[in-house]
Enzyme design. Structure first.
Site, PDB file in Angstrom:
ATOM      1  N   ASP A 212      29.884  51.117  40.284  1.00 31.15           N
ATOM      2  CA  ASP A 212      30.413  49.952  41.002  1.00 31.15           C
ATOM      3  C   ASP A 212      29.545  49.601  42.208  1.00 31.15           C
ATOM      4  O   ASP A 212      29.117  50.499  42.939  1.00 31.15           O
ATOM      5  CB  ASP A 212      31.805  50.303  41.538  1.00 31.15           C
ATOM      6  CG  ASP A 212      32.878  49.381  41.011  1.00 31.15           C
ATOM      7  OD1 ASP A 212      32.545  48.298  40.508  1.00 31.15           O
ATOM      8  OD2 ASP A 212      34.059  49.764  41.117  1.00 31.15           O
TER       9      ASP A 212
ATOM     10  N   GLU B 295      41.144  42.753  34.920  1.00 32.85           N
ATOM     11  CA  GLU B 295      42.155  43.602  35.571  1.00 32.85           C
ATOM     12  C   GLU B 295      43.375  42.805  36.002  1.00 32.85           C
ATOM     13  O   GLU B 295      43.255  41.706  36.575  1.00 32.85           O
ATOM     14  CB  GLU B 295      41.545  44.295  36.810  1.00 32.85           C
ATOM     15  CG  GLU B 295      42.585  45.123  37.568  1.00 32.85           C
ATOM     16  CD  GLU B 295      42.015  46.079  38.597  1.00 32.85           C
ATOM     17  OE1 GLU B 295      40.779  46.177  38.722  1.00 32.85           O
ATOM     18  OE2 GLU B 295      42.836  46.735  39.267  1.00 32.85           O
TER      19      GLU B 295
ATOM     20  N   ASP C 190      34.607  52.062  42.563  1.00 38.26           N
ATOM     21  CA  ASP C 190      34.795  52.188  44.012  1.00 38.26           C
ATOM     22  C   ASP C 190      36.243  52.562  44.339  1.00 38.26           C
ATOM     23  O   ASP C 190      36.597  52.771  45.502  1.00 38.26           O
ATOM     24  CB  ASP C 190      34.334  50.936  44.768  1.00 38.26           C
ATOM     25  CG  ASP C 190      35.138  49.701  44.403  1.00 38.26           C
ATOM     26  OD1 ASP C 190      35.979  49.770  43.484  1.00 38.26           O
ATOM     27  OD2 ASP C 190      34.920  48.651  45.047  1.00 38.26           O
ATOM     28  N   SER C 191      37.085  52.705  43.304  1.00 41.77           N
ATOM     29  CA  SER C 191      38.416  53.283  43.486  1.00 41.77           C
ATOM     30  C   SER C 191      38.297  54.678  44.092  1.00 41.77           C
ATOM     31  O   SER C 191      39.282  55.221  44.605  1.00 41.77           O
ATOM     32  CB  SER C 191      39.164  53.351  42.149  1.00 41.77           C
ATOM     33  OG  SER C 191      38.369  53.973  41.159  1.00 41.77           O
TER      34      SER C 191
ATOM     35  N   LYS D  65      28.505  47.533  38.103  1.00 40.07           N
ATOM     36  CA  LYS D  65      29.650  46.622  37.967  1.00 40.07           C
ATOM     37  C   LYS D  65      29.779  45.820  39.244  1.00 40.07           C
ATOM     38  O   LYS D  65      29.627  46.361  40.339  1.00 40.07           O
ATOM     39  CB  LYS D  65      30.953  47.379  37.693  1.00 40.07           C
ATOM     40  CG  LYS D  65      32.161  46.427  37.634  1.00 40.07           C
ATOM     41  CD  LYS D  65      33.377  47.048  36.992  1.00 40.07           C
ATOM     42  CE  LYS D  65      34.180  47.936  37.884  1.00 40.07           C
ATOM     43  NZ  LYS D  65      34.722  47.261  39.114  1.00 40.07           N
TER      44      LYS D  65
ATOM     45  N   GLU E 174      32.237  42.886  41.133  1.00 40.65           N
ATOM     46  CA  GLU E 174      33.507  42.145  41.148  1.00 40.65           C
ATOM     47  C   GLU E 174      33.261  40.677  41.467  1.00 40.65           C
ATOM     48  O   GLU E 174      32.475  40.358  42.360  1.00 40.65           O
ATOM     49  CB  GLU E 174      34.444  42.706  42.230  1.00 40.65           C
ATOM     50  CG  GLU E 174      35.247  43.883  41.780  1.00 40.65           C
ATOM     51  CD  GLU E 174      36.278  44.320  42.812  1.00 40.65           C
ATOM     52  OE1 GLU E 174      36.768  43.489  43.608  1.00 40.65           O
ATOM     53  OE2 GLU E 174      36.590  45.517  42.817  1.00 40.65           O
TER      54      GLU E 174
HETATM   55  O1  KIV Z   1      37.033  50.929  40.889  1.00 46.81           O
HETATM   56  C1  KIV Z   1      37.481  51.133  39.745  1.00 46.81           C
HETATM   57  O2  KIV Z   1      37.802  52.262  39.365  1.00 46.81           O
HETATM   58  C2  KIV Z   1      37.618  49.980  38.860  1.00 46.81           C
HETATM   59  C3  KIV Z   1      38.355  50.165  37.580  1.00 46.81           C
HETATM   60  C4  KIV Z   1      39.759  50.469  37.799  1.00 46.81           C
HETATM   61  C5  KIV Z   1      38.153  49.023  36.671  1.00 46.81           C
HETATM   62  O3  KIV Z   1      37.159  48.936  39.182  1.00 46.81           O
END
Ligand code: KIV
Length: 283
Positions: free
Chosen positions: A88, A187, A49-50, A118, A120
């Protein structure tokens, strides 16, 4: 038959088996072209989600929606055939209840064809992780610095600076592993914490600003290519400076257009180049 038909995709099982072995290579991708570059080389592509910050120019990841993740995730799955693709779960999609998280994760899995999601969070998300895993959704955990909790954490700061927070991160990692996550991203933590989590857990740890002892490493691709310049965390190593190359190419293009050096005859249709009109057979 497609050329890629014989290439076997790396599975969640393969990733789990890499505990304590050759480090897992993980990078982010949000688009088909980048996925094509990464696919032959990396073990896992993370559609993080970056993308909210990198692609959409948001200040945090909080504004990312499930629709964004599905659109970018589907593009990455379509453009890859070898790497294990994980997507994510964005802020707000999994925190309300295990049932809501399942509905969102099932939509992501069914519409993109990714291998897992993924999520969090540590102890507070363990029940949800177990709920998803029991229903066939592989989950990659994420503990330590949690970008979706950036406001609660007081900024993007490394975590675990005192004994209490270090113990909390270790407890989070254990809870995520016990809940059935197949691996966990660690992280932005003090190095000894990343090392201890890796030693304690039976599942692979994937570090980002964690420890060289982790079972794998992940970076945001645009960071390590020098394409995302808004800020550079300490844990990023630049393996290229493509931002500068892009700027130089754009400047050269602008100059060529303004001076009419581009397009040349070789870029035009129906214009003689070297005595021959484009499309004419050679004499
Ligand atoms: O959102 C993302 O790209 C991430 C990674 C940096 C682990 O969570």
């Amino acid at each position: 038959m497609s050329v890629t038909a014989d290439i076997k995709r790396i599975t969640i099982h393969d990733i789990r088996q890499r505990k304590g072995k050759t480090p897992l290579v993980v990078l982010t991708a949000y688009t088909a072209p980048m996925a094509r570059f990464l696919d032959p080389v990396v073990d896992m592509i993370l559609v993080g989600d970056s993308l909210g910050m990198v692609i959409y120019g948001l200040e945090t990841t909080l504004g990312v929606t499930l629709e964004m993740m599905i659109a970018h995730g589907a593009a990455v799955v379509r453009a890859s055939c070898r790497a294990c693709v994980i997507i994510d779960m964005p802020f707000g999609s999994s925190q309300e209840s295990p049932e809501a998280a399942f509905r969102a994760a099932a939509r992501v899995m069914a519409t993109t064809g990714c291998a897992g999601v993924k999520l969090e969070g540590g102890r507070e998300m363990a029940e949800t992780i177990a709920f998803l895993v029991r229903r066939g959704i592989p989950v990659l955990g994420h503990v330590g610095l949690l970008p979706q909790s950036v406001h609660a954490l007081g900024g993007f700061r490394a975590q675990g600076r005192d004994e209490a927070t270090a113990a909390a991160i270790l407890a989070d990692a254990n809870a995520v592993a016990e809940a059935g996550a197949f691996a966990v991203v660690v992280e932005g933590v003090m190095e000894p914490i990343g090392r201890r989590i890796t030693e304690n857990l039976a599942i692979p740890t994937i570090g980002i600003g964690a420890s060289p002892a982790c079972d794998g490493q992940v970076l945001v691709t645009d960071d390590m290519l020098g394409l995302f310049n808004t800020f550079q965390p300490r844990f990023v190593k630049r393996f290229a400076n493509l931002g500068v190359a892009v700027q130089e190419a754009v400047t050269a293009y602008a100059e060529a257009v303004r001076t009419r050096a581009f397009p040349g005859p070789e870029h035009c249709f129906g214009v003689k180049v070297g005595g021959k009109r484009e499309g004419e057979p050679s004499p």
